[in-house]
Each structure stands twice: as C-alpha cells, then as structure tokens.
Scaffold this motif. Structure first.
Motif, short mmCIF file in Angstrom:
data_model
loop_
_atom_site.label_atom_id
_atom_site.label_comp_id
_atom_site.label_asym_id
_atom_site.label_seq_id
_atom_site.Cartn_x
_atom_site.Cartn_y
_atom_site.Cartn_z
N GLU A 28 0.83 -1.21 0.00
CA GLU A 28 0.00 0.00 0.00
C GLU A 28 0.87 1.26 0.00
OE1 GLU A 28 -4.00 -1.47 2.38
OE2 GLU A 28 -2.25 -0.83 3.54
N ALA A 29 1.95 1.23 0.76
CA ALA A 29 2.86 2.38 0.80
C ALA A 29 3.54 2.58 -0.55
CB ALA A 29 3.91 2.18 1.90
N LEU A 30 3.92 1.49 -1.20
CA LEU A 30 4.53 1.57 -2.52
C LEU A 30 3.53 2.10 -3.53
CD1 LEU A 30 7.04 1.05 -4.26
CD2 LEU A 30 6.18 -1.26 -4.63
N ARG A 31 2.29 1.65 -3.45
CA ARG A 31 1.24 2.13 -4.35
C ARG A 31 1.02 3.63 -4.16
NH1 ARG A 31 -2.89 -0.79 -2.66
NH2 ARG A 31 -2.20 -2.59 -3.84
N ALA A 32 1.03 4.08 -2.91
CA ALA A 32 0.87 5.51 -2.63
C ALA A 32 2.03 6.31 -3.21
CB ALA A 32 0.76 5.73 -1.13
N LEU A 33 3.24 5.79 -3.09
CA LEU A 33 4.41 6.47 -3.66
C LEU A 33 4.30 6.54 -5.18
CD1 LEU A 33 7.20 7.76 -3.47
CD2 LEU A 33 8.17 5.45 -3.38
N LYS A 34 3.88 5.46 -5.80
CA LYS A 34 3.71 5.45 -7.26
C LYS A 34 2.69 6.48 -7.69
CE LYS A 34 4.84 0.58 -8.05
NZ LYS A 34 4.30 -0.72 -8.49
N ARG A 35 1.58 6.58 -6.95
CA ARG A 35 0.54 7.55 -7.27
C ARG A 35 1.09 8.97 -7.12
NH1 ARG A 35 -3.83 8.39 -10.03
NH2 ARG A 35 -5.21 6.96 -9.00
N ARG A 36 1.85 9.20 -6.06
CA ARG A 36 2.43 10.52 -5.83
C ARG A 36 3.37 10.89 -6.98
NH1 ARG A 36 6.98 12.61 -2.22
NH2 ARG A 36 6.29 14.69 -1.65
N LEU A 37 4.21 9.95 -7.39
CA LEU A 37 5.14 10.22 -8.49
C LEU A 37 4.41 10.46 -9.81
CD1 LEU A 37 7.94 7.63 -7.64
CD2 LEU A 37 8.06 10.12 -7.40
N SER A 38 3.37 9.67 -10.07
CA SER A 38 2.63 9.86 -11.31
C SER A 38 1.92 11.22 -11.31
CB SER A 38 1.63 8.73 -11.54
OG SER A 38 0.59 8.78 -10.60
N ASP A 39 1.44 11.67 -10.15
CA ASP A 39 0.82 12.99 -10.06
C ASP A 39 1.83 14.09 -10.35
OD1 ASP A 39 -1.60 11.82 -9.44
OD2 ASP A 39 -1.48 12.25 -7.29
N ILE A 40 3.04 13.93 -9.83
CA ILE A 40 4.09 14.93 -10.07
C ILE A 40 4.44 14.99 -11.55
CG2 ILE A 40 6.54 15.43 -9.66
CD1 ILE A 40 6.09 14.30 -6.79
N VAL A 41 4.61 13.83 -12.18
CA VAL A 41 4.95 13.79 -13.60
C VAL A 41 3.83 14.38 -14.44
CG1 VAL A 41 5.39 12.23 -15.56
CG2 VAL A 41 6.53 11.84 -13.38
N TYR A 42 2.58 14.04 -14.11
CA TYR A 42 1.44 14.56 -14.87
C TYR A 42 1.36 16.08 -14.76
CZ TYR A 42 -3.30 15.41 -16.47
OH TYR A 42 -4.37 15.88 -17.14
N LYS A 43 1.54 16.63 -13.56
CA LYS A 43 1.51 18.08 -13.38
C LYS A 43 2.60 18.76 -14.19
CE LYS A 43 -0.62 17.99 -8.84
NZ LYS A 43 -0.41 18.14 -7.39
N ARG A 44 3.78 18.14 -14.25
CA ARG A 44 4.89 18.70 -15.03
C ARG A 44 4.57 18.67 -16.53
NH1 ARG A 44 8.23 22.35 -14.79
NH2 ARG A 44 8.67 21.69 -12.69
N MET A 45 3.96 17.58 -16.99
CA MET A 45 3.60 17.49 -18.40
C MET A 45 2.56 18.54 -18.78
SD MET A 45 3.52 13.33 -18.83
CE MET A 45 2.63 13.39 -20.35
N VAL A 46 1.57 18.75 -17.91
CA VAL A 46 0.55 19.76 -18.18
C VAL A 46 1.18 21.15 -18.21
CG1 VAL A 46 -1.51 20.86 -17.21
CG2 VAL A 46 -1.36 18.38 -17.30
N ALA A 47 2.07 21.43 -17.25
CA ALA A 47 2.73 22.73 -17.22
C ALA A 47 3.58 22.93 -18.47
CB ALA A 47 3.59 22.84 -15.97
#
Length: 98
Positions: A28-47
C-alpha cells in the motif's frame, strides 16, 4: 521510479516510510508512492504543454510556410519514382567459384 526512490535517501523514501509508519502495508505504501510520483509527472507534463506554443497541426514552431504544415510538399527530381522497371544487371562471377 518508485523503486529507485526507495534505494536512495530521497523524498520518495521519506514519503514511503511515513506511509509505513501510518499503518500501511509495504504494498500500500509503494502504491501511494507510485501515485504521488505519477501525479508529479502529470503536473509537469501539463505545465510544459501550456508553455509550448504550437503552430498549425500541433507541431511546435510550425508555420504555414513550414514543410511540416504543407499538405503537398514540393518534390525534387531526385525524389520522383523511376519511369519503369530497372534493367537486369548481369552478375559478376565469384572468385570462389573458380
């Protein structure tokens, strides 16, 4: 990315440890980290997409005079097809056959 974050002392590793301390299982902790990283990458792509000005047909920097935007680019004589089938060229005998 998540696995690499866990290997070194990074913000990702600290986040993972906080999730474990909060009672999450390692998966669950690894899944949360993956979600956090994907959110960061997505925000960077949108910007990045907002900062890049695109021209016609979506290519960055393309203008109507660009060959990328031209529906029928000019064809040079070297790019035209041959008028007919190629002529048969006789093969040179191999030295190994002698």
């Amino acid at each position: 990315m998540a696995i690499v974050q866990l290997r070194r002392d990074t913000e990702g590793r600290a986040y993972y440890r906080r999730k474990l301390a909060a009672g999450k299982t390692p998966m669950e902790a690894l899944r949360a980290l993956k979600r956090r990283l994907s959110d960061i990458v997505y925000k960077r792509m949108v910007a990045d997409a907002k900062t890049v000005a695109t021209g016609p047909r979506g290519q960055a920097g393309a203008t109507l005079q660009s060959s990328a935007a031209d529906l029928n680019p000019p064809i040079d004589t070297s790019e035209k097809s041959l008028p007919g089938p190629a002529e048969h060229q006789p093969r040179t005998p191999s030295l190994a056959a002698s």
